[in-house]
Motif scaffolding. Structure first.
Motif, PDB file in Angstrom:
ATOM      1  N   ALA A 250      57.143  58.637  29.593  1.00 43.62           N
ATOM      2  CA  ALA A 250      58.123  59.520  28.947  1.00 43.62           C
ATOM      3  C   ALA A 250      58.106  59.221  27.456  1.00 43.62           C
ATOM      4  N   ILE A 251      57.951  60.246  26.644  1.00 41.93           N
ATOM      5  CA  ILE A 251      57.849  60.074  25.196  1.00 41.93           C
ATOM      6  C   ILE A 251      59.093  60.641  24.533  1.00 41.93           C
ATOM      7  N   ASP A 252      59.718  59.826  23.698  1.00 38.23           N
ATOM      8  CA  ASP A 252      60.905  60.252  22.959  1.00 38.23           C
ATOM      9  C   ASP A 252      60.512  61.369  21.992  1.00 38.23           C
ATOM     10  N   PRO A 253      61.113  62.548  22.106  1.00 40.20           N
ATOM     11  CA  PRO A 253      60.748  63.656  21.212  1.00 40.20           C
ATOM     12  C   PRO A 253      61.013  63.364  19.744  1.00 40.20           C
ATOM     13  N   ARG A 254      61.800  62.311  19.471  1.00 38.42           N
ATOM     14  CA  ARG A 254      62.086  61.948  18.083  1.00 38.42           C
ATOM     15  C   ARG A 254      61.015  61.050  17.480  1.00 38.42           C
ATOM     16  N   MET A 255      60.039  60.639  18.286  1.00 38.21           N
ATOM     17  CA  MET A 255      58.992  59.746  17.783  1.00 38.21           C
ATOM     18  C   MET A 255      58.204  60.435  16.671  1.00 38.21           C
ATOM     19  N   PRO A 256      58.171  59.840  15.476  1.00 42.42           N
ATOM     20  CA  PRO A 256      57.543  60.515  14.322  1.00 42.42           C
ATOM     21  C   PRO A 256      56.031  60.279  14.248  1.00 42.42           C
ATOM     22  N   VAL A 257      55.323  60.631  15.328  1.00 43.19           N
ATOM     23  CA  VAL A 257      53.867  60.475  15.376  1.00 43.19           C
ATOM     24  C   VAL A 257      53.272  61.811  15.778  1.00 43.19           C
ATOM     25  N   THR A 258      52.329  62.298  15.003  1.00 42.95           N
ATOM     26  CA  THR A 258      51.733  63.597  15.294  1.00 42.95           C
ATOM     27  C   THR A 258      50.600  63.480  16.311  1.00 42.95           C
ATOM     28  N   VAL A 259      50.231  64.618  16.855  1.00 43.33           N
ATOM     29  CA  VAL A 259      49.118  64.690  17.796  1.00 43.33           C
ATOM     30  C   VAL A 259      47.848  64.119  17.164  1.00 43.33           C
ATOM     31  N   ARG A 260      47.575  64.475  15.957  1.00 43.38           N
ATOM     32  CA  ARG A 260      46.363  64.007  15.264  1.00 43.38           C
ATOM     33  C   ARG A 260      46.375  62.492  15.100  1.00 43.38           C
ATOM     34  N   GLU A 261      47.526  61.937  14.788  1.00 44.50           N
ATOM     35  CA  GLU A 261      47.642  60.480  14.630  1.00 44.50           C
ATOM     36  C   GLU A 261      47.459  59.750  15.959  1.00 44.50           C
ATOM     37  N   VAL A 262      47.961  60.345  17.032  1.00 41.88           N
ATOM     38  CA  VAL A 262      47.792  59.734  18.356  1.00 41.88           C
ATOM     39  C   VAL A 262      46.318  59.647  18.722  1.00 41.88           C
ATOM     40  N   VAL A 263      45.573  60.706  18.493  1.00 41.44           N
ATOM     41  CA  VAL A 263      44.146  60.682  18.814  1.00 41.44           C
ATOM     42  C   VAL A 263      43.409  59.666  17.939  1.00 41.44           C
ATOM     43  N   MET A 264      43.808  59.536  16.684  1.00 40.11           N
ATOM     44  CA  MET A 264      43.183  58.553  15.808  1.00 40.11           C
ATOM     45  C   MET A 264      43.366  57.134  16.327  1.00 40.11           C
ATOM     46  N   MET A 265      44.449  56.873  17.069  1.00 32.33           N
ATOM     47  CA  MET A 265      44.646  55.535  17.639  1.00 32.33           C
ATOM     48  C   MET A 265      43.466  55.117  18.511  1.00 32.33           C
ATOM     49  N   GLY A 266      42.820  56.096  19.115  1.00 29.12           N
ATOM     50  CA  GLY A 266      41.662  55.782  19.934  1.00 29.12           C
ATOM     51  C   GLY A 266      40.464  55.301  19.154  1.00 29.12           C
ATOM     52  N   ARG A 267      40.419  55.573  17.853  1.00 27.58           N
ATOM     53  CA  ARG A 267      39.283  55.148  17.038  1.00 27.58           C
ATOM     54  C   ARG A 267      39.324  53.656  16.722  1.00 27.58           C
ATOM     55  N   TYR A 268      40.505  53.042  16.835  1.00 28.54           N
ATOM     56  CA  TYR A 268      40.627  51.653  16.375  1.00 28.54           C
ATOM     57  C   TYR A 268      39.865  50.683  17.273  1.00 28.54           C
ATOM     58  N   GLY A 269      39.616  51.048  18.528  1.00 27.28           N
ATOM     59  CA  GLY A 269      38.783  50.206  19.366  1.00 27.28           C
ATOM     60  C   GLY A 269      37.371  50.078  18.813  1.00 27.28           C
ATOM     61  N   ARG A 270      36.920  51.116  18.115  1.00 23.25           N
ATOM     62  CA  ARG A 270      35.587  51.098  17.510  1.00 23.25           C
ATOM     63  C   ARG A 270      35.623  50.606  16.069  1.00 23.25           C
ATOM     64  N   LEU A 271      36.674  50.963  15.345  1.00 24.20           N
ATOM     65  CA  LEU A 271      36.778  50.557  13.941  1.00 24.20           C
ATOM     66  C   LEU A 271      37.190  49.098  13.781  1.00 24.20           C
ATOM     67  N   GLY A 272      38.066  48.631  14.688  1.00 28.05           N
ATOM     68  CA  GLY A 272      38.727  47.347  14.467  1.00 28.05           C
ATOM     69  C   GLY A 272      40.067  47.612  13.788  1.00 28.05           C
ATOM     70  N   PHE A 273      41.064  46.768  14.079  1.00 26.78           N
ATOM     71  CA  PHE A 273      42.424  47.039  13.622  1.00 26.78           C
ATOM     72  C   PHE A 273      42.619  46.855  12.118  1.00 26.78           C
ATOM     73  N   PHE A 274      41.682  46.234  11.451  1.00 21.00           N
ATOM     74  CA  PHE A 274      41.880  45.953  10.030  1.00 21.00           C
ATOM     75  C   PHE A 274      41.051  46.862   9.139  1.00 21.00           C
ATOM     76  N   ARG A 275      40.429  47.885   9.732  1.00 22.05           N
ATOM     77  CA  ARG A 275      39.688  48.869   8.947  1.00 22.05           C
ATOM     78  C   ARG A 275      40.424  50.194   8.975  1.00 22.05           C
ATOM     79  N   ARG A 276      40.468  50.826   7.834  1.00 26.54           N
ATOM     80  CA  ARG A 276      41.132  52.122   7.739  1.00 26.54           C
ATOM     81  C   ARG A 276      40.153  53.235   8.093  1.00 26.54           C
ATOM     82  N   PRO A 277      40.614  54.250   8.807  1.00 23.69           N
ATOM     83  CA  PRO A 277      39.717  55.368   9.142  1.00 23.69           C
ATOM     84  C   PRO A 277      39.324  56.142   7.898  1.00 23.69           C
ATOM     85  N   GLY A 278      38.086  56.595   7.882  1.00 29.06           N
ATOM     86  CA  GLY A 278      37.583  57.384   6.769  1.00 29.06           C
ATOM     87  C   GLY A 278      37.486  58.859   7.127  1.00 29.06           C
TER      88      GLY A 278
END
Length: 241
Positions: A89-117
């Protein structure tokens, strides 16, 4: 014959006092689409957790993508396994967009200390288009319907560019139309990306056309494996459930 990509031998898994898997053995080959079915408490989700490198293995061996899971190899597996959990269940007030949620999946490949380009954001946009969610990229994730959230979850898992895709009840709480749309999407992605896919589900509709093989679980054990044609019979299902 395709190579074995997941090899489980006599696996015993426990959570605190409870034994969740009891002597489970299973081989899965590259490119297979596997459906995992069984009653509640059968160990289906635990099986996915074990393959994902997070199960508490008391006994046995688990090899995934050539790695011995019992020795701890999360870093090696993180970018090679995509996992779609049951929808919370996701709180509708959560200030995270659809695009940002999908970007979370990139961090497994990028590493948590690298910013997406720019290339990473383009990857996210391409995936949103692939799952039919590009028009909602800027909307808060909590404002989406269940089926829309499931599409976003699949895109997030694919953002890792995985070789194995694990799905835990991807059609739960969806109506018949939404269920069929998600299953069609999963089938298309599996074929296009040549993935090895395991899907836990309570829904039996469409499994005969979707899956190469079924794994039937009961009481923490693998009860039977075989083709949908052989196992989706009234007699077998009565004994299973």
């Amino acid at each position: 014959m395709a190579a074995v990509i997941i090899n489980i031998k006599n696996a015993v898994v426990s959570y605190r006092e409870d034994v969740a898997l009891r002597g489970v053995s299973l081989e899965i080959r590259v490119g297979e689409m596997i459906g995992v079915i069984g009653p509640n408490g059968a160990g289906k989700t635990t099986l996915l957790t074990l393959i994902n490198g997070l199960g508490h293995l008391l006994q046995g061996e688990v090899w995934v993508l050539g790695h011995d899971v019992s020795r701890g190899c999360l870093a090696a597996l993180r970018s090679r396994i995509g996992y779609v959990p049951q929808l919370p269940a996701i709180d509708p007030r959560m200030p995270v967009t659809v695009r940002e949620v999908v970007m979370m999946g990139r961090y497994g490949r990028l590493g948590f200390f690298r910013r997406p380009g720019p290339k990473d954001w383009q990857r996210v946009d391409d995936l949103l288009q692939r799952v039919g969610m590009e028009h909602l990229a800027g909307r808060p994730i909590g404002h989406l319907s269940g089926g829309e959230q499931q599409r976003v979850a699949i895109a997030r898992a694919l953002a890792q560019e995985p070789e194995i895709l694990l799905l835990d009840e991807p059609t739960a709480s969806l109506d018949r139309k939404g269920e069929q749309q998600i299953l069609t999407l999963i089938q298309r992605i599996h074929k296009e990306r040549q993935l090895t896919t395991l899907m836990v589900t309570h829904s039996l509709a469409g499994l005969d056309a979707l899956c190469d093989r079924l794994v039937l679980m009961k009481g923490g054990r693998i009860w039977q494996t075989g083709t949908p044609a052989a196992l989706l019979t009234e007699k077998v299902l009565e004994l299973l459930f």
